[in-house]
Motif scaffolding. Structure first.
Motif, PDB file in Angstrom:
ATOM      1  N   ALA A 267      20.931   1.422  58.652  1.00  0.00           N
ATOM      2  CA  ALA A 267      20.453   0.093  59.049  1.00  0.00           C
ATOM      3  C   ALA A 267      21.434  -0.983  58.612  1.00  0.00           C
ATOM      4  CB  ALA A 267      19.073  -0.159  58.450  1.00  0.00           C
ATOM      5  N   ASP A 268      22.043  -0.806  57.452  1.00  0.00           N
ATOM      6  CA  ASP A 268      22.996  -1.794  56.938  1.00  0.00           C
ATOM      7  C   ASP A 268      24.210  -1.960  57.848  1.00  0.00           C
ATOM      8  OD1 ASP A 268      21.422  -2.345  54.745  1.00  0.00           O
ATOM      9  OD2 ASP A 268      22.545  -1.045  53.370  1.00  0.00           O
ATOM     10  N   VAL A 269      24.579  -0.888  58.562  1.00  0.00           N
ATOM     11  CA  VAL A 269      25.733  -0.979  59.468  1.00  0.00           C
ATOM     12  C   VAL A 269      25.297  -1.085  60.928  1.00  0.00           C
ATOM     13  CG1 VAL A 269      27.301   0.187  57.894  1.00  0.00           C
ATOM     14  CG2 VAL A 269      25.989   1.549  59.531  1.00  0.00           C
ATOM     15  N   GLY A 270      24.005  -1.366  61.147  1.00  0.00           N
ATOM     16  CA  GLY A 270      23.508  -1.619  62.489  1.00  0.00           C
ATOM     17  C   GLY A 270      23.332  -0.393  63.354  1.00  0.00           C
ATOM     18  N   ARG A 271      23.124   0.767  62.725  1.00  0.00           N
ATOM     19  CA  ARG A 271      22.919   1.980  63.497  1.00  0.00           C
ATOM     20  C   ARG A 271      21.459   2.403  63.403  1.00  0.00           C
ATOM     21  NH1 ARG A 271      26.911   6.572  61.803  1.00  0.00           N
ATOM     22  NH2 ARG A 271      26.165   7.460  63.788  1.00  0.00           N
ATOM     23  N   PRO A 272      20.877   2.950  64.480  1.00  0.00           N
ATOM     24  CA  PRO A 272      19.476   3.389  64.425  1.00  0.00           C
ATOM     25  C   PRO A 272      19.315   4.586  63.498  1.00  0.00           C
ATOM     26  CG  PRO A 272      20.468   3.946  66.554  1.00  0.00           C
ATOM     27  CD  PRO A 272      21.446   3.078  65.832  1.00  0.00           C
ATOM     28  N   PRO A 273      18.097   4.804  62.980  1.00  0.00           N
ATOM     29  CA  PRO A 273      17.883   5.833  61.962  1.00  0.00           C
ATOM     30  C   PRO A 273      18.164   7.251  62.421  1.00  0.00           C
ATOM     31  CG  PRO A 273      15.797   4.883  62.693  1.00  0.00           C
ATOM     32  CD  PRO A 273      16.872   4.028  63.252  1.00  0.00           C
ATOM     33  N   ASP A 274      18.108   7.519  63.734  1.00  0.00           N
ATOM     34  CA  ASP A 274      18.351   8.878  64.225  1.00  0.00           C
ATOM     35  C   ASP A 274      19.785   9.071  64.713  1.00  0.00           C
ATOM     36  OD1 ASP A 274      18.228   7.272  66.439  1.00  0.00           O
ATOM     37  OD2 ASP A 274      16.962   8.625  67.622  1.00  0.00           O
ATOM     38  N   SER A 275      20.676   8.129  64.411  1.00  0.00           N
ATOM     39  CA  SER A 275      22.046   8.228  64.907  1.00  0.00           C
ATOM     40  C   SER A 275      22.897   9.182  64.086  1.00  0.00           C
ATOM     41  CB  SER A 275      22.703   6.844  64.947  1.00  0.00           C
ATOM     42  OG  SER A 275      22.684   6.248  63.663  1.00  0.00           O
ATOM     43  N   SER A 276      22.387   9.617  62.938  1.00  0.00           N
ATOM     44  CA  SER A 276      23.068  10.641  62.152  1.00  0.00           C
ATOM     45  C   SER A 276      22.012  11.607  61.638  1.00  0.00           C
ATOM     46  CB  SER A 276      23.836  10.018  60.989  1.00  0.00           C
ATOM     47  OG  SER A 276      24.696  10.964  60.393  1.00  0.00           O
ATOM     48  N   LYS A 277      22.160  12.861  61.986  1.00  0.00           N
ATOM     49  CA  LYS A 277      21.197  13.886  61.585  1.00  0.00           C
ATOM     50  C   LYS A 277      21.472  14.313  60.146  1.00  0.00           C
ATOM     51  CE  LYS A 277      19.830  14.024  65.918  1.00  0.00           C
ATOM     52  NZ  LYS A 277      18.588  13.354  66.340  1.00  0.00           N
ATOM     53  N   VAL A 278      20.433  14.359  59.338  1.00  0.00           N
ATOM     54  CA  VAL A 278      20.564  14.779  57.944  1.00  0.00           C
ATOM     55  C   VAL A 278      20.132  16.237  57.847  1.00  0.00           C
ATOM     56  CG1 VAL A 278      19.804  14.413  55.575  1.00  0.00           C
ATOM     57  CG2 VAL A 278      20.181  12.449  57.089  1.00  0.00           C
ATOM     58  N   LEU A 279      21.087  17.102  57.499  1.00  0.00           N
ATOM     59  CA  LEU A 279      20.814  18.527  57.373  1.00  0.00           C
ATOM     60  C   LEU A 279      20.938  18.933  55.912  1.00  0.00           C
ATOM     61  CD1 LEU A 279      22.776  20.015  60.433  1.00  0.00           C
ATOM     62  CD2 LEU A 279      20.537  18.890  60.364  1.00  0.00           C
ATOM     63  N   MET A 280      19.892  19.535  55.389  1.00  0.00           N
ATOM     64  CA  MET A 280      19.848  19.935  53.992  1.00  0.00           C
ATOM     65  C   MET A 280      20.278  21.387  53.821  1.00  0.00           C
ATOM     66  SD  MET A 280      18.902  17.385  52.123  1.00  0.00           S
ATOM     67  CE  MET A 280      18.244  15.728  52.422  1.00  0.00           C
ATOM     68  N   ALA A 281      21.082  21.633  52.813  1.00  0.00           N
ATOM     69  CA  ALA A 281      21.497  22.998  52.508  1.00  0.00           C
ATOM     70  C   ALA A 281      20.310  23.799  51.996  1.00  0.00           C
ATOM     71  CB  ALA A 281      22.610  22.993  51.474  1.00  0.00           C
ATOM     72  N   MET A 282      20.254  25.071  52.376  1.00  0.00           N
ATOM     73  CA  MET A 282      19.253  25.986  51.841  1.00  0.00           C
ATOM     74  C   MET A 282      19.806  27.403  51.908  1.00  0.00           C
ATOM     75  SD  MET A 282      17.922  27.875  54.579  1.00  0.00           S
ATOM     76  CE  MET A 282      16.207  28.219  54.362  1.00  0.00           C
ATOM     77  N   MET A 283      19.398  28.238  50.958  1.00  0.00           N
ATOM     78  CA  MET A 283      19.814  29.637  50.911  1.00  0.00           C
ATOM     79  C   MET A 283      18.559  30.502  50.989  1.00  0.00           C
ATOM     80  SD  MET A 283      22.005  31.678  47.970  1.00  0.00           S
ATOM     81  CE  MET A 283      23.365  30.498  48.074  1.00  0.00           C
ATOM     82  N   PRO A 284      18.357  31.233  52.097  1.00  0.00           N
ATOM     83  CA  PRO A 284      17.144  32.040  52.230  1.00  0.00           C
ATOM     84  C   PRO A 284      17.299  33.446  51.643  1.00  0.00           C
ATOM     85  CG  PRO A 284      18.340  32.033  54.300  1.00  0.00           C
ATOM     86  CD  PRO A 284      19.146  31.190  53.337  1.00  0.00           C
ATOM     87  N   PHE A 285      16.234  33.915  50.998  1.00  0.00           N
ATOM     88  CA  PHE A 285      16.107  35.311  50.593  1.00  0.00           C
ATOM     89  C   PHE A 285      14.835  35.827  51.253  1.00  0.00           C
ATOM     90  CE2 PHE A 285      18.797  33.547  47.322  1.00  0.00           C
ATOM     91  CZ  PHE A 285      19.714  34.559  47.062  1.00  0.00           C
TER      92      PHE A 285
END
Length: 444
Positions: A267-285
């Motif tokens: 928002a601070d740089v004038g971009r909509p909230p979905d303009s960058s996808k946030v992907l979280m690292a995870m390790m499945p067992f």
């Protein structure tokens, strides 16, 4: 299935013996031919069968030698930097044996030139028919600086200041050919319209580049930009330039806080909230039962020497703490490298002290990557809860073993996510931007 309901998935790789897991090359079931192309072909095709959005290779430009001011510990035990092949040539090979999955690689803004980077990724985007991604890093330790004759390493914020200008130049070069500049009029002998190919004439603090790029505009216009900065300055950089943000946060609470911070930074740089996808690292067992999955996790962890984690942590922190007692608190470690990673490590303690030895074990088994342990249903439900709660747009799946983890995940977890309507059954487009539901805008 609409793009709005799609969970995004990325496969995380390093072109070497380990990834976040430092046990990969010690897989008791079979050897891992991490120096051979067939190994990476198998993984890429497997992830494409699982309809992953993309895979990407993390990279660094030095052997780790901060711990004990020597490479002995990391080389002896096989840390994260003991071997890293150049990922970009690998992606060229993988482009020939896949047709949909996005292909990403790390390149540093500190030890390269914008023209080189722009040319590499424009080429990859063409030969992959629009599947290229660039994981932007600024590089973070003195070992890398010593390999390029720059001593000492640039300061943390100064690296990002330089990277901002680097991105301006690279974006300008990618935009130096208009979309319709290439004519290919064979009858009249007109290759391209010179009025639609533009000089850049950039002259700034860090870079000079005349341009134009010597490659026509690529299928995506520009590669998808990935970034993983987790410090305040890193988040600001990611908010300005990224389309995917890779985050390694050790708890759901920190995931939510990180995603909220990203939304504010966008928002601070004038971009909509979905303009960058946030992907979280995870390790499945993944097991037939929770106890079987826990046994897999425990076997994995038993193969990790704490010293190998300390070698990687020292490289990430750009600090030698080998003279500290193993029972000293990690709070005593000062970082000029990855500030976000060290802060996350300290947060795991929840107000209690984590010792240097504890840090080695945590880092060795997965560099703080959250572990989702249980049946395929358990793992799928934990992923679904994370995304539907707004803590992430998807996941960077980090393997404990290769290709074993991805085989279990694609064969067992992906079908459950598809049944839940959270993940695609088929690719709906051909480019990585199609998978992510994004377009490249002319101005950033």
């Amino acid at each position: 299935m609409s793009k709005a309901s799609t969970m995004h998935l990325c496969g995380f790789l390093i072109a070497g013996p380990v990834v976040h897991s430092h046990a990969i090359w010690r897989n008791p079931k079979h050897p891992t031919d991490f120096l051979g192309l067939a190994h990476y072909v198998e993984i890429a095709q497997l992830l494409e069968r699982g309809r992953f959005d993309f895979l990407f290779f993390a990279d660094r430009l030095a052997i780790a030698d901060r711990y004990g001011a020597s490479h002995r510990t990391g080389i002896r035990h096989g840390d994260q930097d003991a071997t890293r092949m150049d990922p970009v040539p690998l992606l060229g090979a993988l482009a020939a044996v896949t047709s949909h999955i996005g292909l990403g690689a790390t390149r540093s803004t500190t030890y390269d030139a914008p023209y080189n980077i722009a040319r590499e990724f424009a080429t990859l985007d063409h030969i992959s028919a629009g599947r290229a991604a660039w994981n932007v890093v600024t590089s973070m330790n003195d070992g890398e600086a010593l390999n390029f004759g720059n001593v000492p390493h640039l300061g943390h914020d100064e690296r990002y200041d330089r990277a901002d200008e680097f991105m301006e130049v690279a974006f300008g070069l990618w935009d130096s050919w208009d979309e319709d500049a290439l004519v290919l009029d064979r009858e009249n002998g007109i290759y391209a319209d010179p009025d639609k190919v533009h000089y850049l004439n950039h002259c700034g603090k860090w870079f000079q580049s005349r341009g134009p790029l010597n490659i026509p505009r690529s299928p995506q216009g520009r590669p998808v930009v990935i970034q993983a900065g987790s410090s305040g300055r890193g988040k600001a950089f990611a908010a300005r330039w990224s389309e995917v943000i890779f985050a390694l946060q050790p708890s759901l609470e920190r995931m939510r806080a990180f995603k909220a911070d990203v939304s504010m930074a966008l928002a601070d740089v004038g971009r909509p909230p979905d303009s960058s996808k946030v992907l979280m690292a995870m390790m499945p067992f993944i097991g037939e039962s929770r106890s079987e999955a826990e046994e897999k996790r425990d076997l994995h962890d038993s193969l990790v020497d704490p010293l190998v984690g300390l070698s990687t942590l020292a490289a990430h922190a750009n600090a030698d703490f080998s003279d500290l007692p193993l029972d000293a608190s990690v709070e005593t470690v000062q970082s000029s490298g990855s500030q976000g990673n060290l802060a996350a490590l300290k947060s795991i303690a929840a107000g209690q002290s984590i010792t240097i030895a504890d840090a080695g074990r945590i880092y060795g088994r997965g560099v703080m990557c959250p572990r989702f342990v249980g049946t395929a249903k358990d793992v799928a439900e934990q992923m679904a809860d994370t995304v539907t709660s707004g803590a992430a747009d998807g996941f960077v799946v980090s393997p404990a073993f290769l290709p074993d983890t991805f085989e279990d995940f694609v064969g067992e977890v992906v079908p459950i996510l598809q049944e839940k309507g959270l993940f695609r059954r088929e690719y709906e487009g051909r480019t990585l931007r199609d998978h992510l539901g994004m377009i490249a805008t002319k101005d950033k």
